[in-house]
Design a protein around this motif. Structure first.
Motif, PDB file in Angstrom:
ATOM      1  N   VAL A  34       0.853  -1.184   0.000  1.00 59.74           N
ATOM      2  CA  VAL A  34       0.000   0.000   0.000  1.00 59.74           C
ATOM      3  C   VAL A  34       0.888   1.233   0.000  1.00 59.74           C
ATOM      4  O   VAL A  34       1.717   1.419   0.906  1.00 59.74           O
ATOM      5  N   VAL A  35       0.732   2.085  -1.020  1.00 51.74           N
ATOM      6  CA  VAL A  35       1.475   3.334  -1.104  1.00 51.74           C
ATOM      7  C   VAL A  35       0.718   4.403  -0.326  1.00 51.74           C
ATOM      8  O   VAL A  35      -0.475   4.626  -0.552  1.00 51.74           O
ATOM      9  N   GLN A  36       1.397   5.049   0.596  1.00 52.45           N
ATOM     10  CA  GLN A  36       0.807   6.136   1.368  1.00 52.45           C
ATOM     11  C   GLN A  36       1.738   7.329   1.331  1.00 52.45           C
ATOM     12  O   GLN A  36       2.956   7.177   1.445  1.00 52.45           O
ATOM     13  N   ASN A  37       1.144   8.528   1.165  1.00 49.95           N
ATOM     14  CA  ASN A  37       1.983   9.721   1.253  1.00 49.95           C
ATOM     15  C   ASN A  37       2.324   9.972   2.713  1.00 49.95           C
ATOM     16  O   ASN A  37       1.697   9.423   3.623  1.00 49.95           O
ATOM     17  N   ASP A  38       3.336  10.788   2.956  1.00 45.52           N
ATOM     18  CA  ASP A  38       3.819  10.984   4.322  1.00 45.52           C
ATOM     19  C   ASP A  38       3.406  12.330   4.910  1.00 45.52           C
ATOM     20  O   ASP A  38       3.965  12.766   5.912  1.00 45.52           O
ATOM     21  N   LEU A  39       2.416  12.999   4.290  1.00 40.49           N
ATOM     22  CA  LEU A  39       1.965  14.270   4.841  1.00 40.49           C
ATOM     23  C   LEU A  39       1.227  14.062   6.153  1.00 40.49           C
ATOM     24  O   LEU A  39       1.423  14.798   7.120  1.00 40.49           O
TER      25      LEU A  39
END
Length: 313
Positions: A205-210
């Motif tokens: 699962v790709v998740q942004n780090d914001l």
């Protein structure tokens, strides 16, 4: 020293797409038979490998290319007088494909885990005969496919390097370009020099780090008797985080608080230890407890998850 052995040169043509241009033949020598690393001792080194069945069987001149360094000096050289071709009719029979261990970003990655949008594929492979990287056999490339898009395989032949002093094992590392946020599936396929293949598929699962995100929060072992460790995945690689674990009775009474500071090299934190005792050092009664794990970055962003554990003692 890092040796690379090339198959014979091939004749290819320019595209000749410009109205004022025309097709021109040229030679290119790019199909790698073996790429590895060997120890140098008193100026001498040696290496061995099994030649893949996929080489062009016609006899001709291959190429040996060597590069060496000792952190002070670099050295390089090549030899184009080696003859490559033919087939060994008495070669050992082999019908087993390579063994594969595959990860994203770090060796602690588990199937279904979190990654950033540009993860690095890490594949550790082994085969008793060696890995095929020639690329001249149709369909015999080292490939990775994202989300079952068979029309766009990524060829990884040039990214394979054998381990030190052996042709039987090695590693592929490939840095993906930006992937969309959300779930993805990766299929990795590899061949040995006798054209036996193996394939493995993983989900991630790709998740942004914001925004801080936590996943796979659990303790192991669970149930436990004397001690357990809290483990979780997150999307804040290479960041410092303050981690707090609070353990409650099912009625909501806080019995244990654990604080630790972690610097995350990857996307998984292992080994936050707990001995099953309360804040006063007394052993807790057996039963079901609830715990809240909270992770906070140095700039104040945080996320938390609530899970259950069982103490048997």
């Amino acid at each position: 020293v890092s040796p690379t052995v090339y198959d014979k040169a091939k004749v290819e043509k320019t595209l000749g797409q410009d109205p004022t241009s025309f097709e021109v033949n040229y030679e290119v020598q790019k199909n790698i038979i073996y790429k590895g690393k060997s120890t140098v001792s008193n100026g001498d080194f040696e290496y061995s490998f099994i030649v893949p069945k996929d080489i062009s069987l016609a006899y001709g001149y291959g190429k040996l290319s060597h590069y060496a360094n000792n952190d002070i000096h670099d050295a390089m050289g090549f030899d184009t007088s080696i003859i490559i071709g033919g087939i060994n009719t008495n070669a050992l029979s082999d019908s087993d494909g390579p063994q594969i261990e595959i990860y994203l970003n770090e060796n602690s990655f588990v199937n279904g885990g979190i990654t950033n949008s540009t993860p690095t594929l890490i594949a550790n492979v082994f085969d008793s005969s060696g890995i095929n990287t020639v690329g001249s056999g149709i369909g015999h490339d080292i490939t990775v496919i994202i989300d079952n898009d068979n029309s766009a395989p990524i060829v990884l032949n040039d990214f394979y390097t054998a381990d030190l002093d052996t042709y039987q094992s090695g590693e592929i590392r490939y840095h993906f370009p930006s992937l969309d946020a959300g779930p993805h599936q990766l299929t990795f396929k590899i061949w040995d020099v006798n054209n036996n293949s193996s394939e493995v598929t993983i989900d991630f699962v790709v998740q942004n780090d914001l925004d801080v995100s936590l996943d796979r929060v659990y303790n192991y072992p669970n149930p436990f008797t004397t001690s357990t460790e809290f483990i979780f995945e997150h999307n804040q690689a290479c960041n410092e985080m303050d981690v707090q674990v609070q353990v409650f009775t099912v009625s909501g009474k806080l019995v244990k608080s654990i604080h630790t500071n972690v610097y995350t090299n990857g996307y998984r934190v292992n080994g936050i230890y707990w001995d099953g005792k309360d804040d006063f050092g007394d052993q807790l009664a057996k039963g079901v407890y609830v715990y809240k794990l909270k992770a906070t970055t140095i700039d104040g962003r945080s996320a938390e998850k609530i899970e259950k554990l069982v103490l048997l003692k």
